[in-house]
Design a protein around this motif. Structure first.
Motif, PDB file in Angstrom:
ATOM      1  N   THR A   1       3.605   3.160  -5.393  1.00  0.00           N
ATOM      2  CA  THR A   1       3.039   2.786  -6.693  1.00  0.00           C
ATOM      3  C   THR A   1       4.076   1.960  -7.452  1.00  0.00           C
ATOM      4  OG1 THR A   1       3.894   4.724  -7.855  1.00  0.00           O
ATOM      5  CG2 THR A   1       1.749   4.954  -6.760  1.00  0.00           C
TER       6      THR A   1
ATOM      7  N   ASN B   1      -2.753   6.856   1.173  1.00  0.00           N
ATOM      8  CA  ASN B   1      -2.653   6.202  -0.131  1.00  0.00           C
ATOM      9  C   ASN B   1      -3.911   5.397  -0.470  1.00  0.00           C
ATOM     10  OD1 ASN B   1      -0.075   7.239  -0.136  1.00  0.00           O
ATOM     11  ND2 ASN B   1       0.929   5.299   0.320  1.00  0.00           N
TER      12      ASN B   1
ATOM     13  N   TYR C   1      -1.824   3.960  -6.289  1.00  0.00           N
ATOM     14  CA  TYR C   1      -1.672   3.031  -5.176  1.00  0.00           C
ATOM     15  C   TYR C   1      -2.734   1.942  -5.260  1.00  0.00           C
ATOM     16  CZ  TYR C   1       1.313   6.715  -3.279  1.00  0.00           C
ATOM     17  OH  TYR C   1       2.304   7.642  -3.105  1.00  0.00           O
TER      18      TYR C   1
ATOM     19  N   TYR D   1       0.808  -1.225   0.000  1.00  0.00           N
ATOM     20  CA  TYR D   1       0.000   0.000   0.000  1.00  0.00           C
ATOM     21  C   TYR D   1       0.841   1.275   0.000  1.00  0.00           C
ATOM     22  CZ  TYR D   1      -3.905  -3.050   1.320  1.00  0.00           C
ATOM     23  OH  TYR D   1      -4.863  -4.025   1.354  1.00  0.00           O
TER      24      TYR D   1
END
Length: 461
Positions: free
Chosen positions: A105, A309, A135, A102
């Motif tokens: 990216t 995120n 994300y 998490y």
């Protein structure tokens, strides 16, 4: 099967063999850009499933075996209508190495990737820029499945696909089992479960395209079955697990409000107050256990960055992405006419508020103490949510479809037939939707819905 019964089942067996050929072609010989072939196979499979169910609805095992065979045909095929599985493998690969999926990216990931540079680049290229630049939004139990598949596959993309698909097929078998038991408990025809299990939409979108709504729905239907038996504590736990696969069941929580009614002998005869009739102890316990179960699964990932995120990624679906919408596309057209710009930023805030208001009204004023009514209300609730959403991918419809088998409305079944029209976007090099086909899709859906509502009112008048 003797010769006499073989003769009797000759046409269903011919349909079964034709279905096998069609599904095989769909799995191994279809490019998603070939829209004509796609819809031809899809509509053909719908006809085959309809006739099989019509002819063999009393033959549970024939239909069950057919459904399993159709799913197994996809076992070693890579999904051809979705590229999300690359992101599943990415997240699972990180988790097996103890890396929180998490927090970064794929595009921004600079550490040594499990499986090497080439494997990393294959996954990023496969998932596309939209997924790699954002994300992850997949909840923890879903992530656990990704990790198990990644761990056991040895960083093989096909191996991971086969393992994840096995989870989905197993979940569908569980849904068949508990769905059948719930239908029997409600004195409803058992063959209705095959409107879901044998539906080409479910087989293609879940088993074929590797979407985990099927796993979420297994836990949801198991939860509903236990709730019907008044086993509300294990039901709440399973609902929490379902939420931790896909967040959608969170929408259902308010709708349980009127279901937790005290036994008649515990209600004071002189009291007419709504809250006096609700068993607040059980209701609050059900809510607390469901939410706590889901929350516990998030604990290993928690940090300030996680919250930022995760909710940023979820928020994109409301205020950035748009696909196959109905009400929103009308609002967008009006916005361009009146204001000269896309109103998604404002609609993405307003439409969820309207949805919440409608769900609260459903919770307070529909007679959800009746279990059949509760499931029907839940189906309508999720339908309203989808009608007012900015993004409706085809596989989202799995949830209202399963709920619809316990009621008397078939507009969702019609929707699963025509939702394939949204895939026309893939035939365009710029991924441009054909709004005439989107309009046709929703014309069919709303026409069937309106007709059914008026028919129900006429029959009860």
């Amino acid at each position: 099967m003797d010769l006499q019964s073989l003769k009797y089942h000759k046409f269903p067996l011919l349909l079964l063999l034709t279905g096998i050929a069609f599904y095989f072609s769909f799995a191994y010989d279809l490019a998603r850009t070939d829209f004509i072939k796609l819809i031809s196979l899809y509509f053909g499979l719908f006809f085959i499933s309809f006739k099989l169910l019509q002819l063999e609805k009393q033959n549970f095992w024939f239909l069950a075996i057919a459904a399993v065979i159709f799913r197994l045909l996809f076992l070693i095929a890579l999904p051809n209508l979705s590229q999300d599985y690359y992101r599943f493998i990415w997240d699972g690969s990180l988790l097996t190495e103890g890396i929180n999926p998490y927090l970064q990216t794929p595009e921004g990931f600079e550490s040594i990737f499990p499986g090497g540079i080439e494997f990393k680049q294959n996954l990023i290229n496969g998932m596309g820029s939209l997924s790699s630049g954002n994300y992850t939004s997949y909840p923890p139990v879903n992530q656990l499945i990704f990790a198990v598949a990644s761990l056991l596959s040895g960083k093989s993309i096909l191996g991971s696909v086969v393992l994840m698909r096995s989870f989905i097929i197993a979940a569908d078998l569980g849904t068949l089992y508990f769905g059948r038991k719930l239908l029997l408990s409600l004195n409803l025809p058992v063959h209705r479960i095959f409107w879901y299990i044998l539906n080409p939409f479910i087989i293609i979108e879940l088993t074929g395209n590797l979407h985990f709504e099927g796993v979420m729905l297994f836990f949801l239907i198991w939860s509903l079955y236990l709730l019907h038996l008044k086993k509300w504590i294990p039901s709440a736990v399973l609902l929490g697990v379902s939420i931790s696969i896909k967040l959608l069941p969170l929408l259902f929580l308010p709708l349980f409000l009127r279901f937790f009614i005290k036994p008649q002998q515990e209600i004071e005869e002189v009291s007419t107050a709504f809250l006096d009739k609700i068993d607040l102890k059980k209701l609050s316990g059900f809510y607390l256990i469901s939410i706590a179960t889901a929350a516990v699964t998030f604990f290993p990932f928690l940090s300030s960055e996680f919250f930022q995120n995760f909710f940023q990624s979820v928020g994109l679906w409301f205020q950035k992405f748009e696909f196959n919408a109905s009400v929103f596309y009308v609002l967008r057209w009006i916005g361009f006419k009146l204001a000269g710009f896309n109103v998604i930023r404002y609609a993405g805030i307003l439409l969820p508020v309207i949805t919440t208001g409608i769900l609260i009204r459903f919770a307070l004023f529909r007679r959800n103490e009746n279990f059949k009514m509760l499931i029907t209300t839940t189906m309508f609730g999720v339908s309203v949510y989808f009608f007012l959403s900015t993004t409706i991918h085809p596989w989202y419809l799995a949830t209202p479809l399963l709920l619809s088998i316990f009621g008397n409305y078939r507009y969702i079944l019609a929707w699963t037939l025509v939702v394939v029209l949204s895939y026309s976007a893939y035939s365009n090099p710029e991924f441009q939707e054909n709004l005439w086909l989107v309009g046709l899709e929703y014309l069919v859906v709303f026409s069937v819905l309106i007709w059914e509502v008026f028919q129900r009112k006429k029959s009860t008048a």
